[in-house]
Design a protein around this motif. Sequence first.
Motif, PDB file in Angstrom:
ATOM      1  N   GLY A  38       0.820  -1.199   0.000  1.00 16.05           N
ATOM      2  CA  GLY A  38       0.000   0.000   0.000  1.00 16.05           C
ATOM      3  C   GLY A  38       0.858   1.255   0.000  1.00 16.05           C
ATOM      4  N   LEU A  39       0.311   2.321  -0.589  1.00 17.14           N
ATOM      5  CA  LEU A  39       0.975   3.623  -0.607  1.00 17.14           C
ATOM      6  C   LEU A  39       0.342   4.477   0.486  1.00 17.14           C
ATOM      7  N   CYS A  40       0.897   4.401   1.674  1.00 14.44           N
ATOM      8  CA  CYS A  40       0.342   5.088   2.836  1.00 14.44           C
ATOM      9  C   CYS A  40       0.960   6.475   2.977  1.00 14.44           C
ATOM     10  N   HIS A  41       0.197   7.404   3.520  1.00 13.66           N
ATOM     11  CA  HIS A  41       0.705   8.761   3.708  1.00 13.66           C
ATOM     12  C   HIS A  41       1.892   8.789   4.662  1.00 13.66           C
ATOM     13  N   SER A  42       1.967   7.817   5.568  1.00  6.80           N
ATOM     14  CA  SER A  42       3.072   7.809   6.532  1.00  6.80           C
ATOM     15  C   SER A  42       4.426   7.732   5.848  1.00  6.80           C
ATOM     16  N   ASP A  43       4.505   7.062   4.694  1.00  4.31           N
ATOM     17  CA  ASP A  43       5.774   7.011   3.978  1.00  4.31           C
ATOM     18  C   ASP A  43       6.128   8.380   3.400  1.00  4.31           C
ATOM     19  N   HIS A  44       5.101   9.155   3.058  1.00  3.03           N
ATOM     20  CA  HIS A  44       5.371  10.522   2.594  1.00  3.03           C
ATOM     21  C   HIS A  44       5.900  11.391   3.731  1.00  3.03           C
ATOM     22  N   HIS A  45       5.580  11.027   4.976  1.00  5.46           N
ATOM     23  CA  HIS A  45       6.134  11.760   6.117  1.00  5.46           C
ATOM     24  C   HIS A  45       7.660  11.628   6.167  1.00  5.46           C
ATOM     25  N   ASP A 186     -24.522   5.540  18.548  1.00  4.90           N
ATOM     26  CA  ASP A 186     -23.659   6.695  18.767  1.00  4.90           C
ATOM     27  C   ASP A 186     -23.565   7.557  17.514  1.00  4.90           C
ATOM     28  N   SER A 187     -23.043   8.755  17.705  1.00  5.51           N
ATOM     29  CA  SER A 187     -22.756   9.663  16.593  1.00  5.51           C
ATOM     30  C   SER A 187     -21.254   9.901  16.540  1.00  5.51           C
ATOM     31  N   VAL A 188     -20.687   9.866  15.348  1.00  5.82           N
ATOM     32  CA  VAL A 188     -19.238  10.005  15.205  1.00  5.82           C
ATOM     33  C   VAL A 188     -18.917  10.876  14.002  1.00  5.82           C
ATOM     34  N   VAL A 189     -17.863  11.659  14.133  1.00 12.91           N
ATOM     35  CA  VAL A 189     -17.366  12.499  13.044  1.00 12.91           C
ATOM     36  C   VAL A 189     -15.980  11.996  12.650  1.00 12.91           C
ATOM     37  N   ILE A 190     -15.760  11.825  11.346  1.00 16.04           N
ATOM     38  CA  ILE A 190     -14.463  11.411  10.816  1.00 16.04           C
ATOM     39  C   ILE A 190     -13.881  12.598  10.069  1.00 16.04           C
ATOM     40  N   MET A 191     -12.745  13.106  10.527  1.00 19.07           N
ATOM     41  CA  MET A 191     -12.125  14.289   9.940  1.00 19.07           C
ATOM     42  C   MET A 191     -11.007  13.873   8.987  1.00 19.07           C
ATOM     43  N   GLY A 192     -11.336  13.792   7.692  1.00 20.92           N
ATOM     44  CA  GLY A 192     -10.363  13.391   6.682  1.00 20.92           C
ATOM     45  C   GLY A 192     -10.657  12.010   6.144  1.00 20.92           C
ATOM     46  N   VAL A 193     -10.871  11.892   4.821  1.00 17.30           N
ATOM     47  CA  VAL A 193     -11.286  10.612   4.232  1.00 17.30           C
ATOM     48  C   VAL A 193     -10.250  10.131   3.211  1.00 17.30           C
ATOM     49  N   GLY A 194      -9.088   9.728   3.727  1.00 16.82           N
ATOM     50  CA  GLY A 194      -8.129   8.996   2.913  1.00 16.82           C
ATOM     51  C   GLY A 194      -8.266   7.518   3.221  1.00 16.82           C
ATOM     52  N   GLY A 195      -7.165   6.776   3.098  1.00 17.16           N
ATOM     53  CA  GLY A 195      -7.232   5.343   3.386  1.00 17.16           C
ATOM     54  C   GLY A 195      -7.605   5.054   4.824  1.00 17.16           C
ATOM     55  N   LEU A 336     -12.728  -3.969   0.770  1.00 24.87           N
ATOM     56  CA  LEU A 336     -11.333  -3.781   0.405  1.00 24.87           C
ATOM     57  C   LEU A 336     -11.179  -3.451  -1.074  1.00 24.87           C
ATOM     58  N   ASP A 337     -11.973  -4.096  -1.927  1.00 26.86           N
ATOM     59  CA  ASP A 337     -11.882  -3.815  -3.368  1.00 26.86           C
ATOM     60  C   ASP A 337     -12.122  -2.334  -3.633  1.00 26.86           C
ATOM     61  N   GLU A 338     -13.132  -1.772  -2.967  1.00 26.61           N
ATOM     62  CA  GLU A 338     -13.477  -0.375  -3.166  1.00 26.61           C
ATOM     63  C   GLU A 338     -12.440   0.561  -2.554  1.00 26.61           C
ATOM     64  N   LEU A 339     -11.728   0.069  -1.536  1.00 26.25           N
ATOM     65  CA  LEU A 339     -10.719   0.874  -0.854  1.00 26.25           C
ATOM     66  C   LEU A 339      -9.529   1.141  -1.770  1.00 26.25           C
ATOM     67  N   ILE A 362      -8.228   6.925  -2.714  1.00 31.25           N
ATOM     68  CA  ILE A 362      -8.477   6.551  -1.323  1.00 31.25           C
ATOM     69  C   ILE A 362      -7.263   5.761  -0.839  1.00 31.25           C
ATOM     70  N   ARG A 363      -6.896   4.711  -1.557  1.00 27.37           N
ATOM     71  CA  ARG A 363      -5.654   4.000  -1.274  1.00 27.37           C
ATOM     72  C   ARG A 363      -5.084   3.476  -2.581  1.00 27.37           C
ATOM     73  N   GLY A 364      -3.859   3.910  -2.901  1.00 31.46           N
ATOM     74  CA  GLY A 364      -3.133   3.346  -4.023  1.00 31.46           C
ATOM     75  C   GLY A 364      -2.322   2.148  -3.558  1.00 31.46           C
ATOM     76  N   VAL A 365      -2.089   1.195  -4.471  1.00 35.46           N
ATOM     77  CA  VAL A 365      -1.354  -0.028  -4.128  1.00 35.46           C
ATOM     78  C   VAL A 365      -0.361  -0.339  -5.238  1.00 35.46           C
TER      79      VAL A 365
END
Length: 368
Positions: A38-45, A186-195, A336-339, A362-365
Amino acid sequence: MRTKAAVLWELGGKWEVDEVDLDPPKAGEVMIKLTASGLCHSDHHLVTGDIPVGLPYVGGHEGAGVVAEVGPGVTDVAVGDSVVLSFLPACGKCSYCARGMTNLCDLGAQIIQGPQLDGTYRFHARGQGLGQMCLLGTFAEYTVVPMASVVKVDPGTPLDKAAVIGCSVPTGFGSVVRTAGIGPGDSVVIMGVGGIGANAVQGAKSAGARHIVAIDPVEYKRDQAKIFGASHSVPDVAAAQALVSELTRGQMADACVITTDVAEGAYVGEALSLVGKRGRVVVTAIGHPTELTMSGSLFEMTLYEKSVHGSLFGSSNPRHDIPRYLEMYNLGELMLDELITREYTLDEVNKGYDDMLAGRNIRGVIRF
């Protein structure tokens, strides 16, 4: 042996793909032939310096493949076994592992130091050793990793899909279900929609949350969030505040999970404004290492008993959770396919990161 790998040689540079030397596995180590990474943002860090390491480095920490060789003393896997690599090793013996907190294993202190656990390098090029991201280095056709980072999975597992279960799935899903403790109604907010954020949305849906509000400035990602289970999506915090207040009759959300590209100090205060009494803010995204301040009302934290939590690997247990997520995928309970938005060759690694930074994925591989 010789193998192709993507190496970061300098801060702010590009990933350079070339042949490098790879040593055989030593005691307690395993050589893996990678199927996908996977191409995760952490590697860009690594590129930006938000994860400070001593370069050069072989990138990649989200991978799956087949065991090609085992070192002395390894009995848990054999040549030909299918495996998923966990970016956090788990020794099973330290105080944290013994208490069930394997994501906080003492071996995790070494995942950004570069060499392997014994202090020596497995990858070599240009007359020097190459560090491995999270002891893995999955931007390579072959890699050598500690057995503590290897999770055996069933034969026939689709390893091209399973690669993302080494990081983004448990990190996002677990941030909501384990760290935030979201439950039915419950109610939840997700801030940022990457992988990571997309999997946080999946976690909220699986947990039975009644309101799942996704925040992202990119329209494509807001649309994708609804595919993964978001009940609503908005472009910014101001819009989320008005919407959450309306949906909850002023009580606000039970939790807000920060899964942005980088965690900025100001985001904490914004997240706190989105949660109500006993609301939890979960910081999953990686922040700047030199940023030591966060915003937010201490007055409200006391009077409303709000709290802020860090989340590493979604507070997950790799050996238990990775096989379970694969079972959920096989049952149609985890997407996972859609991810996986796009696949790239190793030579296209920089294009993959350009697409990620432009909000096209969303996620490159990488497929080998």
